[in-house]
Design a protein around this motif. Sequence first.
Motif, mmCIF file in Angstrom:
data_model
loop_
_atom_site.group_PDB
_atom_site.id
_atom_site.type_symbol
_atom_site.label_atom_id
_atom_site.label_comp_id
_atom_site.label_asym_id
_atom_site.label_seq_id
_atom_site.Cartn_x
_atom_site.Cartn_y
_atom_site.Cartn_z
ATOM 1 N N ALA A 1 0.818 -1.217 0.000
ATOM 2 C CA ALA A 1 0.000 0.000 0.000
ATOM 3 C C ALA A 1 0.849 1.264 0.000
ATOM 4 C CB ALA A 1 -0.939 0.003 1.203
ATOM 5 N N VAL A 2 2.032 1.201 0.635
ATOM 6 C CA VAL A 2 2.888 2.391 0.721
ATOM 7 C C VAL A 2 4.045 2.349 -0.281
ATOM 8 C CG1 VAL A 2 2.332 2.761 3.141
ATOM 9 C CG2 VAL A 2 4.371 1.443 2.554
ATOM 10 N N ARG A 3 4.018 1.343 -1.174
ATOM 11 C CA ARG A 3 5.020 1.219 -2.233
ATOM 12 C C ARG A 3 6.423 0.866 -1.727
ATOM 13 N NH1 ARG A 3 1.118 4.762 -3.503
ATOM 14 N NH2 ARG A 3 0.265 4.712 -5.617
ATOM 15 N N TRP B 1 6.744 7.474 -5.144
ATOM 16 C CA TRP B 1 5.885 8.409 -4.425
ATOM 17 C C TRP B 1 5.840 9.771 -5.107
ATOM 18 C CZ3 TRP B 1 2.157 8.635 -0.948
ATOM 19 C CH2 TRP B 1 1.878 7.482 -0.214
ATOM 20 N N MET C 1 0.488 8.158 4.649
ATOM 21 C CA MET C 1 1.075 7.129 3.796
ATOM 22 C C MET C 1 0.468 5.800 4.214
ATOM 23 S SD MET C 1 5.042 8.428 3.709
ATOM 24 C CE MET C 1 5.492 7.476 2.245
ATOM 25 N N PRO C 2 -0.439 5.224 3.413
ATOM 26 C CA PRO C 2 -0.745 5.547 2.020
ATOM 27 C C PRO C 2 -1.711 6.722 1.897
ATOM 28 C CG PRO C 2 -2.120 3.743 2.744
ATOM 29 C CD PRO C 2 -1.182 4.033 3.884
ATOM 30 N N GLU D 1 -4.561 8.031 -1.372
ATOM 31 C CA GLU D 1 -5.094 7.945 -2.731
ATOM 32 C C GLU D 1 -6.173 9.000 -2.948
ATOM 33 O OE1 GLU D 1 -3.819 5.847 -4.907
ATOM 34 O OE2 GLU D 1 -2.608 4.655 -3.530
ATOM 35 N N ASN E 1 -8.621 5.277 2.057
ATOM 36 C CA ASN E 1 -7.962 5.378 0.756
ATOM 37 C C ASN E 1 -8.421 4.294 -0.208
ATOM 38 O OD1 ASN E 1 -6.092 7.706 0.836
ATOM 39 N ND2 ASN E 1 -5.375 6.671 2.667
#
Length: 410
Positions: free
Chosen positions: A176-178, A188, A246-247, A249, A341
């Motif tokens: 979810a936070v890459r 990001w 973070m996250p 969207e 999100n």
Amino acid sequence: MTSFNEKLSRYAELAVNVGVNIQPGQPLYVAASIEAAPLVRLIAKKAYEKGSKQVHIDWNDDETSRLRFELAPEDSFSEFPAWKVQEREQLAEQGSAFLSIISQSPDLLKGIDSKRISAAQKATGTALSKYRQMVQSDKVSWSVIAAPSKAWAAKVFPELAEEAQVEALWDAIFKAVRADLDQPVEAWLAHDQSLHTKVDYLNNKKYAKLHYTSPKTDLEVALPDGHLWCGAGSVNEKGNTFMANMPTEEVFTVPHKTGVNGYVTSTKPLSYGGNIIDDFKITFENGKITDITAAQGEDVLKQLVESDEGSHYLGEVALVPHQSPISASNILFYNTLFDENASNHFAIGSAYAFCVEGGKTMSSEELLKHGLNQSITHVDFMVGSAEMDIDGILEDGTREPIFRGGNWAF
């Protein structure tokens, strides 16, 4: 294959370099559960490597928190330690960055008298009102991230063996936070730019109202003059960027305090005050909440709305497509940082000052005059679905599609 320790290190790097974007000589305040200690230590290390002056850790623990609500005397819930208030206010005035790491069990306070929970939330919100105003006007850099706890992981993945639950939640958070990508910081920055294309479109439109419709929702939301849509990255008063969630969207703005009419129904459970509130409907008239029903946690929700005058009104309107990455994961996190999100959402309570032109430097009275709600609380709840349509209404009454079938229509 990227190892767990590599992903954890990338996550810590994201929190420090993108989340709070720590600057040389800047203090860092971290609030975290003792279960998140390995991540906190990595964050402290990376913050010091970036030049942080000092990292202050405020530890918490679910078990002792539960014990307090079970055993402490009634009058203790109307108090909040003055030294904790002074710590945050002084650090904020010194230009500190603030990082919250969420790990709380969604059911932490299940069965506890809702009046105790409400009193504690009210005492905390009142005591920290000055600090929260600094946060909500972006005077300081701040960010909220998450780390698994055993109880939270068990709630999200009850079908898995106990030893696999925390690992599964870590994997979901990393994705979810890459943090599962080879170049997470660059990813990001690209994500930030992508969200700002929606922000720019909506800011150019200057819609007067939004109209939400679905089988369980019919709600009209007026937007104040000079409102600003925001998304992803923010900028503090010193001109440094940071990522508040973070996250993330979402793109979001403020509703006009007295301009909300109709009803809206939740589409995901809300984890609030250590309890789950689910399947609830809220009715509004001239901005004010006039009726609440809920299949679960109704008393907790009603106590939230009674926190103060401003908690009877909305402070945020946020747009998230149903096809967002977190929604596509089909994981119900029972945690607002993630679930908001995956869904369009609103927030009960205070509005963000930076969501109106010139708001960062306005007084409380000026913000209220512009239609921005004020409250000691700010609680998001999810309303989006694949069946939701949203129209933007211009000053002349022209209607334009913003969402169709739960996703962007432009």
